[in-house]
Design an enzyme around this catalytic site. Structure first.
Site, short mmCIF file in Angstrom:
data_model
loop_
_atom_site.label_atom_id
_atom_site.label_comp_id
_atom_site.label_asym_id
_atom_site.label_seq_id
_atom_site.Cartn_x
_atom_site.Cartn_y
_atom_site.Cartn_z
N LYS A 159 -13.48 -13.36 -45.31
CA LYS A 159 -13.91 -11.95 -45.70
C LYS A 159 -13.16 -11.62 -46.77
O LYS A 159 -12.07 -11.98 -47.32
CB LYS A 159 -13.55 -11.03 -44.58
N TYR A 182 -30.21 2.43 -41.87
CA TYR A 182 -31.59 3.12 -42.44
C TYR A 182 -32.86 2.38 -41.82
O TYR A 182 -33.88 2.74 -41.01
CB TYR A 182 -31.70 2.99 -43.94
N GLY A 217 -26.39 3.95 -43.41
CA GLY A 217 -26.46 3.19 -45.11
C GLY A 217 -27.51 2.09 -44.87
O GLY A 217 -28.63 2.05 -44.21
N ASN A 218 -27.20 0.96 -45.41
CA ASN A 218 -28.09 -0.30 -45.55
C ASN A 218 -28.57 -0.66 -44.11
O ASN A 218 -29.93 -0.85 -44.18
CB ASN A 218 -27.39 -1.40 -46.25
N VAL A 219 -27.76 -0.70 -43.20
CA VAL A 219 -28.29 -1.19 -42.07
C VAL A 219 -28.87 0.04 -41.12
O VAL A 219 -29.85 -0.18 -40.57
CB VAL A 219 -27.08 -1.91 -41.10
P1 NAD Z 1 -23.51 0.81 -45.98
O1 NAD Z 1 -22.11 1.22 -46.62
O2 NAD Z 1 -24.64 0.58 -46.60
O3 NAD Z 1 -23.49 2.04 -44.84
C1 NAD Z 1 -22.43 2.80 -44.21
C2 NAD Z 1 -22.86 4.31 -43.94
O4 NAD Z 1 -21.89 4.57 -43.21
C3 NAD Z 1 -22.79 4.78 -45.49
O5 NAD Z 1 -23.96 5.77 -45.42
C4 NAD Z 1 -21.68 5.89 -45.25
O6 NAD Z 1 -21.77 7.05 -45.96
C5 NAD Z 1 -21.31 6.16 -43.73
N1 NAD Z 1 -20.35 6.37 -43.33
C6 NAD Z 1 -19.09 6.29 -43.66
N2 NAD Z 1 -18.33 6.85 -42.83
C7 NAD Z 1 -19.07 7.79 -42.00
C8 NAD Z 1 -18.45 8.64 -41.08
N3 NAD Z 1 -17.38 8.55 -40.66
N4 NAD Z 1 -19.53 9.22 -40.38
C9 NAD Z 1 -20.98 8.97 -40.60
N5 NAD Z 1 -21.01 8.10 -41.43
C10 NAD Z 1 -20.19 7.39 -42.40
O7 NAD Z 1 -22.88 -0.40 -44.97
P2 NAD Z 1 -24.19 -1.02 -44.04
O8 NAD Z 1 -24.29 -2.62 -44.85
O9 NAD Z 1 -25.10 -0.33 -43.57
O10 NAD Z 1 -23.12 -1.53 -42.91
C11 NAD Z 1 -22.64 -0.71 -41.89
C12 NAD Z 1 -21.82 -1.36 -41.06
O11 NAD Z 1 -22.31 -2.46 -40.64
C13 NAD Z 1 -20.39 -1.73 -41.47
O12 NAD Z 1 -19.43 -1.79 -40.54
C14 NAD Z 1 -20.76 -3.22 -41.70
O13 NAD Z 1 -19.64 -4.00 -41.72
C15 NAD Z 1 -21.37 -3.54 -40.64
N6 NAD Z 1 -22.28 -4.75 -40.86
C16 NAD Z 1 -23.22 -4.96 -41.88
C17 NAD Z 1 -24.22 -6.01 -42.15
C18 NAD Z 1 -24.95 -5.92 -43.20
O14 NAD Z 1 -25.98 -6.79 -42.97
N7 NAD Z 1 -25.03 -4.98 -44.26
C19 NAD Z 1 -23.97 -6.83 -41.14
C20 NAD Z 1 -23.12 -6.92 -40.17
C21 NAD Z 1 -22.13 -6.03 -40.08
#
Ligand code: NAD
Length: 349
Positions: free
Chosen positions: A80, A187, A183-185
């Site tokens: 990571k 949504y 966020g990305n996931v």
């Molecule tokens: P992202 O940054 O797109 O979304 C995270 C969202 O969480 C943001 O919209 C942010 O504003 C919000 N946020 C942050 N702190 C917050 C809080 N205290 N309360 C409410 N909302 C809050 O990230 P992502 O890619 O959607 O990933 C989300 C989680 O999933 C992360 O922990 C990431 O490590 C994990 N993850 C993501 C993926 C992936 O494919 N993107 C894969 C495995 C795990």
């Protein structure tokens, strides 16, 4: 800043501190294990309270990637990276390109991808300086691109498995779900849950994102400090880690916790706290493996998008097996997942 005595240090193979004065880049790359193959895992861009926090995060997340890749059946180890958004941080193509050069110095021991705070555009900029990068736009049915929709798909399958197991329901129709982080996931997950007939309660720091899911999927919005204690069937943490703690678990009103965030348990003891509270926990790195499956298939170039979906579809049954073993043995779902991951790594490639 101590590394070897850091509580998240777990015999990591390599930790690379990356600093570039010209672009203002401060980053850390942690290679936890290359036993099963090159260490694969995303880069997170975040404003950490301190460098120590960033180191702790990258050490813990990279260990989680070793376990996640092992449990997903991938021939990849765990790694990571974090890019530290310090006070004077200024995002630029030059900064991300410089980060790519640091990734390249590891000669393929670490393969990067998207995580929190990153975007396909940033990944493309990183790719101008290193071949060891994934999450790039894909064409013609090939695996690749933003991994988030695949992560969400795997979580949907995991949620369906958990709801079937714990609540005895064959569909998600009228199942109430609280999603923390849109966020990305988050949504994509909300879109899929809505389509499956679930009712949604959401919270995010960013009100634009909240408004969007309220408008598009009829979600109800609650305050940031309310989302964890909503009276619903299931909580899906999709923001950051360490949300399940000695402080928050007694306030949970759900039957199931199943979401995307990495490292949801603040400490291993929180797994026991959930069990004591009668809450079924879907181990985070098992349920959120869809994205890394996509990334690994893109990198290996041997499986198309349809093949990725088949691999992602195995996440639900894998969790059901863990849930059943937990009931049969009286052991925690988190312990069972950790033990299985360690066994797979110990057995080697
Ligand atoms: P992202 O940054 O797109 O979304 C995270 C969202 O969480 C943001 O919209 C942010 O504003 C919000 N946020 C942050 N702190 C917050 C809080 N205290 N309360 C409410 N909302 C809050 O990230 P992502 O890619 O959607 O990933 C989300 C989680 O999933 C992360 O922990 C990431 O490590 C994990 N993850 C993501 C993926 C992936 O494919 N993107 C894969 C495995 C795990």
């Amino acid at each position: 800043m101590s590394v070897f005595s850091n509580s998240a240090f777990d015999d990591h193979e390599r930790v690379l501190f990356c600093r570039d004065e010209q672009t203002g880049l401060s980053a850390i790359i942690a290679v936890h294990s290359t036993v099963l193959g090159p260490a694969a895992g995303g880069t997170r861009q975040w404003a950490y309270a301190s460098d120590e926090d960033a180191l702790y995060d990258v050490l813990r997340l990279s260990q989680g990637m070793s376990y996640k890749n092992a449990m997903a059946g991938l021939k990849f180890g765990g790694g990571k990276a974090v890019i530290i958004k310090s006070e004077n941080f200024k995002a630029s193509d030059a900064l991300y390109a410089r980060f790519g050069e640091f990734v390249e110095t590891l000669s393929g021991d670490y393969i990067t991808a998207e995580d929190v705070g990153m975007s396909p555009h940033i990944m493309q900029t990183i790719a101008t300086r290193t071949q060891y990068v994934t999450g790039l736009p894909a064409e013609g049915g090939k695996a690749g691109g933003d991994p988030s929709p695949k992560t969400a798909r795997g979580i949907l399958g995991g949620i369906e498995a958990a709801v079937r197991f714990k609540l005895g329901r064959e569909t998600l129709q009228d199942t109430s779900i609280a999603v923390q982080g849109i966020g990305n996931v988050g949504y994509h997950l909300c879109a899929m849950l809505h389509e499956a007939g679930a009712t949604l309660t959401v919270a995010d720091i960013d009100q634009t994102k909240v408004q969007r899911v309220c408008d598009e999927f009829g979600a109800s919005a609650v305050a940031l400090d309310e989302i964890l204690c909503c009276d619903v069937d299931l909580l899906a943490p999709c923001a950051l880690g360490a949300v399940l703690t000695a402080d928050t678990i007694p306030r949970l009103q759900v039957s199931i916790v199943a979401g995307a965030a990495n490292n949801q348990l603040q400490t291993p003891e929180d797994g026991q706290r959930l069990e004591d509270a009668g809450i079924l926990y879907a181990p985070d790195y098992v349920i959120n493996g869809g994205g890394i499956i996509n990334v690994a298939c893109e990198y290996a170039g041997d499986v198309d998008d349809e093949g990725v979906m088949e691999l992602v579809a195995q996440i639900g049954p894998r969790l059901t097996d863990i849930f059943e073993t937990s009931v049969a043995t009286g052991r925690l779902t988190s312990e069972i997942a950790d033990e299985r991951a360690r066994q797979i790594i110990a057995a080697g490639p």
